[in-house]
Design a protein around this motif. Structure first.
Motif, mmCIF file in Angstrom:
data_model
loop_
_atom_site.group_PDB
_atom_site.id
_atom_site.type_symbol
_atom_site.label_atom_id
_atom_site.label_comp_id
_atom_site.label_asym_id
_atom_site.label_seq_id
_atom_site.Cartn_x
_atom_site.Cartn_y
_atom_site.Cartn_z
ATOM 1 N N ILE A 43 1.019 -1.117 0.027
ATOM 2 C CA ILE A 43 0.118 -0.362 0.067
ATOM 3 C C ILE A 43 0.619 1.284 0.070
ATOM 4 O O ILE A 43 0.449 2.515 -0.570
ATOM 5 N N VAL A 44 1.956 1.395 0.501
ATOM 6 C CA VAL A 44 3.171 2.348 0.604
ATOM 7 C C VAL A 44 3.308 3.031 0.074
ATOM 8 O O VAL A 44 3.161 3.900 -1.033
ATOM 9 N N PRO A 45 4.048 2.230 -1.698
ATOM 10 C CA PRO A 45 4.338 2.616 -2.832
ATOM 11 C C PRO A 45 2.814 2.891 -3.976
ATOM 12 O O PRO A 45 3.419 4.003 -4.665
ATOM 13 N N THR A 46 2.040 2.301 -3.233
ATOM 14 C CA THR A 46 0.604 2.678 -4.099
ATOM 15 C C THR A 46 -0.018 4.105 -4.347
ATOM 16 O O THR A 46 -0.211 4.671 -4.450
ATOM 17 N N ILE A 47 0.905 4.297 -2.564
ATOM 18 C CA ILE A 47 -0.184 5.469 -2.090
ATOM 19 C C ILE A 47 0.851 7.311 -2.961
ATOM 20 O O ILE A 47 -0.158 7.819 -3.375
ATOM 21 N N LEU A 48 1.491 6.185 -2.227
ATOM 22 C CA LEU A 48 3.332 7.365 -2.949
ATOM 23 C C LEU A 48 2.848 7.476 -4.932
ATOM 24 O O LEU A 48 2.467 9.274 -5.126
ATOM 25 N N GLU A 49 2.361 6.465 -5.637
ATOM 26 C CA GLU A 49 2.411 6.474 -7.043
ATOM 27 C C GLU A 49 0.970 7.326 -6.901
ATOM 28 O O GLU A 49 0.652 8.280 -7.836
ATOM 29 N N ALA A 50 -0.560 7.142 -6.287
ATOM 30 C CA ALA A 50 -0.945 8.068 -6.496
ATOM 31 C C ALA A 50 -0.969 9.027 -5.726
ATOM 32 O O ALA A 50 -1.766 10.274 -6.833
ATOM 33 N N SER A 51 -0.167 10.188 -5.282
ATOM 34 C CA SER A 51 0.436 10.869 -4.381
ATOM 35 C C SER A 51 0.678 12.589 -5.859
ATOM 36 O O SER A 51 -0.103 13.069 -6.096
ATOM 37 N N LYS A 52 1.623 11.381 -6.690
ATOM 38 C CA LYS A 52 1.476 12.205 -7.754
ATOM 39 C C LYS A 52 0.848 12.263 -8.701
ATOM 40 O O LYS A 52 1.302 13.194 -8.964
ATOM 41 N N GLN A 53 -0.044 11.292 -9.037
ATOM 42 C CA GLN A 53 -1.041 11.406 -10.399
ATOM 43 C C GLN A 53 -1.933 12.585 -9.301
ATOM 44 O O GLN A 53 -2.349 13.599 -10.091
ATOM 45 N N LEU A 54 -2.267 12.975 -7.910
ATOM 46 C CA LEU A 54 -3.034 14.010 -7.642
ATOM 47 C C LEU A 54 -2.384 14.936 -7.855
ATOM 48 O O LEU A 54 -3.285 16.603 -8.100
ATOM 49 N N GLN A 55 -1.293 15.006 -7.067
ATOM 50 C CA GLN A 55 -0.254 17.020 -7.700
ATOM 51 C C GLN A 55 -0.729 17.207 -8.954
ATOM 52 O O GLN A 55 -0.410 17.708 -9.176
ATOM 53 N N ALA A 56 -0.281 16.157 -10.539
ATOM 54 C CA ALA A 56 -0.682 16.735 -11.656
ATOM 55 C C ALA A 56 -1.304 17.402 -11.525
ATOM 56 O O ALA A 56 -1.736 17.874 -12.736
ATOM 57 N N ARG A 57 -3.107 16.783 -11.173
ATOM 58 C CA ARG A 57 -4.621 17.450 -10.887
ATOM 59 C C ARG A 57 -4.205 18.412 -10.431
ATOM 60 O O ARG A 57 -5.287 19.020 -10.639
ATOM 61 N N ARG A 74 7.243 10.959 4.812
ATOM 62 C CA ARG A 74 6.993 11.886 4.994
ATOM 63 C C ARG A 74 7.936 12.907 4.126
ATOM 64 O O ARG A 74 6.884 13.486 3.446
ATOM 65 N N ILE A 75 8.429 12.786 4.260
ATOM 66 C CA ILE A 75 9.768 13.735 3.277
ATOM 67 C C ILE A 75 9.536 13.374 1.819
ATOM 68 O O ILE A 75 9.540 13.996 1.174
ATOM 69 N N GLU A 76 9.354 11.712 2.050
ATOM 70 C CA GLU A 76 9.376 11.589 0.344
ATOM 71 C C GLU A 76 7.584 12.216 -0.468
ATOM 72 O O GLU A 76 7.674 12.257 -1.768
ATOM 73 N N LEU A 77 6.800 12.111 0.408
ATOM 74 C CA LEU A 77 5.695 12.367 0.166
ATOM 75 C C LEU A 77 5.458 14.628 0.215
ATOM 76 O O LEU A 77 4.659 14.606 -1.281
ATOM 77 N N ARG A 78 6.215 14.436 0.627
ATOM 78 C CA ARG A 78 6.307 15.614 0.504
ATOM 79 C C ARG A 78 7.060 16.197 -0.374
ATOM 80 O O ARG A 78 6.647 17.455 -1.022
ATOM 81 N N GLU A 79 7.967 15.732 -0.958
ATOM 82 C CA GLU A 79 8.611 16.087 -2.075
ATOM 83 C C GLU A 79 7.740 15.293 -3.599
ATOM 84 O O GLU A 79 7.841 16.576 -4.785
ATOM 85 N N ILE A 80 6.878 15.055 -3.475
ATOM 86 C CA ILE A 80 6.091 14.291 -4.224
ATOM 87 C C ILE A 80 4.505 14.964 -4.433
ATOM 88 O O ILE A 80 4.031 15.403 -5.414
ATOM 89 N N PHE A 81 4.457 15.463 -3.559
ATOM 90 C CA PHE A 81 3.263 16.235 -2.992
ATOM 91 C C PHE A 81 3.094 17.643 -1.985
ATOM 92 O O PHE A 81 3.460 17.747 -1.437
ATOM 93 N N THR A 82 3.454 18.141 -3.419
ATOM 94 C CA THR A 82 3.442 20.020 -3.034
ATOM 95 C C THR A 82 1.842 20.542 -2.753
ATOM 96 O O THR A 82 2.595 22.468 -1.961
ATOM 97 N N ASN A 83 0.975 20.439 -3.006
ATOM 98 C CA ASN A 83 -0.022 21.637 -2.401
ATOM 99 C C ASN A 83 -0.223 21.200 -1.184
ATOM 100 O O ASN A 83 0.899 20.593 -0.403
ATOM 101 N N THR A 84 -1.249 21.763 -0.777
ATOM 102 C CA THR A 84 -1.860 21.299 1.574
ATOM 103 C C THR A 84 -1.732 19.843 1.464
ATOM 104 O O THR A 84 -2.660 19.625 1.225
#
Length: 371
Positions: A247-261, A284-294
């Motif tokens: 699930i963790v790599p899945t969430i990180l991949e989803a986060s990339k796609q959500l940031q793109a949107r 937390r560090i990796e998520l912040r790098e991927i998702f820069t919105n709130t």
């Protein structure tokens, strides 16, 4: 001053502080029809010193319900019922988003007109119960049943239901919607390998398992705009039989796609029980790098923990759940370092005003003591 109390922005919204009232099921709607009411308006008004309020989880359709007395936002009566609620919160300065959910397999035929609940795969969640009550509020926890695997027609309909309810939520006065993609409910069930055994375009690979989430998000964005859309995810929560090693790599991949949107925010739901898993700082560090919105975080946060996660830049807003139940003036209590009132757990779900809108503020307690 603590960053927690500073004004900030969420896309085009000005927030009076960085404190969020987390979504919490309270099951106080009027029946029949799961209609929001004046008591709910009072409840949210009392707590509207938060910068942002996220409503309790709200149904998008007749078949999306899993607990008694939870509200919907898809009928005219429900929309009309929500309008005084959103106005009450916004008049006190809070922005308010509506959390939209479909519970998937976390349901019972009682809520499905006698039919089976729907899910990605026909797998019943182990040791998972839902609350079913009679009209007088006398309820019991009941085991979930084996669901029916969703067809493509089911998938297409549920996506449309999310978009339709998002539009209705805006009509009801909400500033936006939060799509519930965590805590073992339908979208989360698609994300995880242990609940999703599909062999079509919605199962198997990571790309396929995030497809349903992204199609829901895209449909909602098309309807109300990306600036009004948040998504809740829960990578480290495993209750409701949701322990998925991938699930963790899945969430990180989803986060990339959500940031793109370019959605408004991501809401990270963290476990809030005593022996809960600690979220690794590396995540937390990796998520912040991927998702820069709130990013919003929620899960047994104290003011000290909130200040820490804000100061490190891992989150922009911090949500408080149970403390807001028993402390309608939570923001004032945190600002002034006042003692927090205890929660009466027996009154969380269902019932009347007791344990809902009768918790006194700190000042009310002091006035009573002085008289």
């Amino acid at each position: 001053m603590s960053k927690l109390f500073q004004k900030t922005n969420l896309k085009n919204l000005d927030l009076q502080n960085r404190i969020v009232m987390a979504p919490m099921t309270r099951a106080r709607t009027s029946q029949p029809g799961n209609v929001p009411n004046e008591m709910m308006a009072t409840y949210y008004r009392q707590r509207a010193t938060a910068g942002l309020i996220i409503s309790e989880a709200t149904q998008i359709s007749d078949d999306s319900q899993g607990y008694s007395f939870t509200p919907g936002v898809y009928t005219d009566e429900q929309v009309k019922g929500w309008q005084p609620v959103t106005k009450a919160a916004q008049d006190q300065g809070a922005a308010m988003f509506c959390q939209l959910w479909h519970v998937g397999r976390v349901s019972h035929p009682t809520f499905q007109q006698g039919e089976l609940p729907i899910a990605p795969s026909a797998l019943a969640p182990v040791e998972t119960k839902v609350w079913i009550s009679d009209n007088k509020g006398n309820g019991n926890m009941v085991d979930c049943v084996q669901p029916r695997e969703m067809t493509q027609t089911d998938i297409d309909r549920v996506i449309k239901d999310f978009a339709y309810s998002a539009k209705r939520a805006v009509k009801a006065g909400f500033n936006g919607v939060e799509i519930h993609g965590g805590n073992g409910y339908l979208i989360d069930q698609f994300l995880r390998t242990n609940s999703n055994k599909r062999t079509d375009n919605y199962g198997g690979t990571r790309e396929n398992r995030i497809r349903f989430l992204l199609e829901v998000v895209d449909a909602v964005i098309e309807t109300i705009g990306a600036d009004k859309v948040g998504v809740r995810l829960a990578p480290f929560i495993t209750f409701k039989d949701m322990d998925c090693p991938n699930i963790v790599p899945t969430i990180l991949e989803a986060s990339k796609q959500l940031q793109a949107r370019d959605i408004a925010y991501m809401h990270l739901s963290e476990a809030d029980w005593d022996d809960a898993p600690v979220i690794p700082e590396s995540f937390r560090i990796e998520l912040r790098e991927i998702f820069t919105n709130t990013i919003i975080v929620a899960g047994s946060y104290t003011q000290e923990r909130a200040d820490e996660v804000l100061s490190k830049g891992y989150a922009d807003l911090v949500a408080f759940g149970r403390p807001f139940v028993s402390n309608p003036d939570l923001v004032s209590r945190l600002v002034n370092d006042y003692e927090l009132a205890d929660l009466d757990g027996a009154t969380l779900f269902g019932g009347n005003a007791h344990g809902y809108i009768d918790y006194p503020t700190f000042n009310e307690i002091n006035r009573t003591a002085c008289n």
